[in-house]
Design a protein around this motif. Structure first.
Motif, PDB file in Angstrom:
ATOM      1  N   PHE A  41       0.849  -1.184   0.000  1.00  0.00           N
ATOM      2  CA  PHE A  41       0.000   0.000   0.000  1.00  0.00           C
ATOM      3  C   PHE A  41       0.879   1.226   0.000  1.00  0.00           C
ATOM      4  N   GLU A  42       0.266   2.371  -0.070  1.00  0.00           N
ATOM      5  CA  GLU A  42       1.016   3.582  -0.334  1.00  0.00           C
ATOM      6  C   GLU A  42       1.060   4.556   0.835  1.00  0.00           C
ATOM      7  N   ILE A  43       2.262   5.071   1.054  1.00  0.00           N
ATOM      8  CA  ILE A  43       2.496   6.181   1.973  1.00  0.00           C
ATOM      9  C   ILE A  43       2.720   7.408   1.089  1.00  0.00           C
ATOM     10  N   LEU A  44       2.090   8.508   1.433  1.00  0.00           N
ATOM     11  CA  LEU A  44       2.273   9.756   0.687  1.00  0.00           C
ATOM     12  C   LEU A  44       3.339  10.587   1.395  1.00  0.00           C
ATOM     13  N   ALA A  45       4.383  10.975   0.687  1.00  0.00           N
ATOM     14  CA  ALA A  45       5.457  11.794   1.242  1.00  0.00           C
ATOM     15  C   ALA A  45       5.352  13.209   0.678  1.00  0.00           C
ATOM     16  N   ILE A  46       5.324  14.186   1.585  1.00  0.00           N
ATOM     17  CA  ILE A  46       5.157  15.579   1.180  1.00  0.00           C
ATOM     18  C   ILE A  46       6.267  16.419   1.801  1.00  0.00           C
ATOM     19  N   SER A  47       7.006  17.108   0.949  1.00  0.00           N
ATOM     20  CA  SER A  47       8.037  18.027   1.422  1.00  0.00           C
ATOM     21  C   SER A  47       7.414  19.395   1.644  1.00  0.00           C
ATOM     22  N   GLY A  48       7.795  20.014   2.734  1.00  0.00           N
ATOM     23  CA  GLY A  48       7.316  21.356   3.025  1.00  0.00           C
ATOM     24  C   GLY A  48       8.167  22.436   2.387  1.00  0.00           C
ATOM     25  N   SER A  49       9.165  22.033   1.621  1.00  0.00           N
ATOM     26  CA  SER A  49      10.058  22.990   0.975  1.00  0.00           C
ATOM     27  C   SER A  49       9.828  22.993  -0.532  1.00  0.00           C
ATOM     28  N   LEU A  50       9.807  24.171  -1.104  1.00  0.00           N
ATOM     29  CA  LEU A  50       9.698  24.297  -2.557  1.00  0.00           C
ATOM     30  C   LEU A  50      11.070  24.359  -3.230  1.00  0.00           C
ATOM     31  N   ARG A  51      12.109  24.475  -2.442  1.00  0.00           N
ATOM     32  CA  ARG A  51      13.460  24.585  -2.989  1.00  0.00           C
ATOM     33  C   ARG A  51      13.850  23.320  -3.728  1.00  0.00           C
ATOM     34  N   ARG A  52      14.350  23.462  -4.939  1.00  0.00           N
ATOM     35  CA  ARG A  52      14.723  22.303  -5.764  1.00  0.00           C
ATOM     36  C   ARG A  52      15.791  21.450  -5.093  1.00  0.00           C
ATOM     37  N   ALA A  53      16.763  22.081  -4.412  1.00  0.00           N
ATOM     38  CA  ALA A  53      17.854  21.351  -3.766  1.00  0.00           C
ATOM     39  C   ALA A  53      17.588  21.161  -2.270  1.00  0.00           C
ATOM     40  N   SER A  54      16.345  20.993  -1.904  1.00  0.00           N
ATOM     41  CA  SER A  54      15.948  20.877  -0.507  1.00  0.00           C
ATOM     42  C   SER A  54      16.439  19.575   0.137  1.00  0.00           C
ATOM     43  N   ILE A  55      17.026  19.703   1.319  1.00  0.00           N
ATOM     44  CA  ILE A  55      17.400  18.508   2.088  1.00  0.00           C
ATOM     45  C   ILE A  55      16.146  17.734   2.480  1.00  0.00           C
ATOM     46  N   ASN A  56      15.068  18.434   2.818  1.00  0.00           N
ATOM     47  CA  ASN A  56      13.823  17.764   3.194  1.00  0.00           C
ATOM     48  C   ASN A  56      13.308  16.882   2.058  1.00  0.00           C
ATOM     49  N   SER A  57      13.358  17.397   0.844  1.00  0.00           N
ATOM     50  CA  SER A  57      12.924  16.603  -0.310  1.00  0.00           C
ATOM     51  C   SER A  57      13.867  15.434  -0.563  1.00  0.00           C
ATOM     52  N   ALA A  58      15.171  15.657  -0.402  1.00  0.00           N
ATOM     53  CA  ALA A  58      16.149  14.568  -0.580  1.00  0.00           C
ATOM     54  C   ALA A  58      15.902  13.452   0.437  1.00  0.00           C
ATOM     55  N   VAL A  59      15.570  13.832   1.653  1.00  0.00           N
ATOM     56  CA  VAL A  59      15.284  12.837   2.696  1.00  0.00           C
ATOM     57  C   VAL A  59      14.071  11.997   2.306  1.00  0.00           C
TER      58      VAL A  59
END
Length: 189
Positions: free
Chosen positions: A13-31
């Protein structure tokens, strides 16, 4: 990634992951990308959402007939078994675009009783204000929230901006597995 070979059997099943940063090189998005890859080894599917970027400013007058982007965001939240968030702290609070996304979700109830894990990736001693703000905002949604800390620095990234630290990948794998277990328990209740 530290693992080699192929991931486990197809996702359950699916977990939805959402980054709170809009920055393309965001550490949050990389995580979140690293968490999705690590979770695949356990047969878990983590879908990365980029919908925060496309949402117009929240307008309560449009809440009963929201724009298509808000309907898609609400549906993704509603359909997910659980939600994984990584949100940086900006000016001692929740980034505006992410708070806007949470506002669009309120009227739909798409996060009500939803198992949510909030990842804090900032170094120790930072991020307390965003944690407090998220706790209050997600309480308004009636979500079941757990906070986890997996500190990440720029030194943990490879030359492409992706997580390159086996310890962090292992911690993220555990975080997602625990969220998936909470989601299974919630679905069985």
């Amino acid at each position: 990634m530290a693992e080699t070979g192929h991931p486990a059997s197809p996702p359950r099943f699916e977990i939805l992951a959402i980054s709170g940063s809009l920055r393309r090189a965001s550490i949050n998005s990389a995580v979140l990308r690293a968490a999705a890859q690590a979770a695949a080894w356990d047969g878990l599917r983590v879908a990365l959402a980029d919908s925060v970027r496309s949402l117009p400013p929240f307008d309560p007058d449009r809440d009963t007939e929201p724009p298509a982007s808000a309907r898609r965001f609400r549906k993704a939240c509603e359909d997910a078994a659980g939600v994984l968030l990584a949100v940086p702290e900006y000016t001692f609070g929740i980034p505006g675009a992410f708070k806007n996304a949470l506002d669009w979700a309120v009227g739909s109830g798409s996060l009500y009783l939803k198992p949510i894990t909030v990842l804090k990736v900032s170094p120790p001693g930072r991020g307390a204000c965003v944690r407090e703000g998220l706790s209050l905002a997600l309480q308004a949604h009636g979500a079941h929230v757990v906070h986890c800390s997996v500190p990440v620095s720029r030194h943990d990234l490879d030359m492409h901006g992706e997580i390159d630290n086996a310890r962090i990948v292992a911690e993220l794998r555990t975080v997602v597995a625990e969220l998936a277990e909470r989601a299974r328990t919630a679905a069985a209740a």
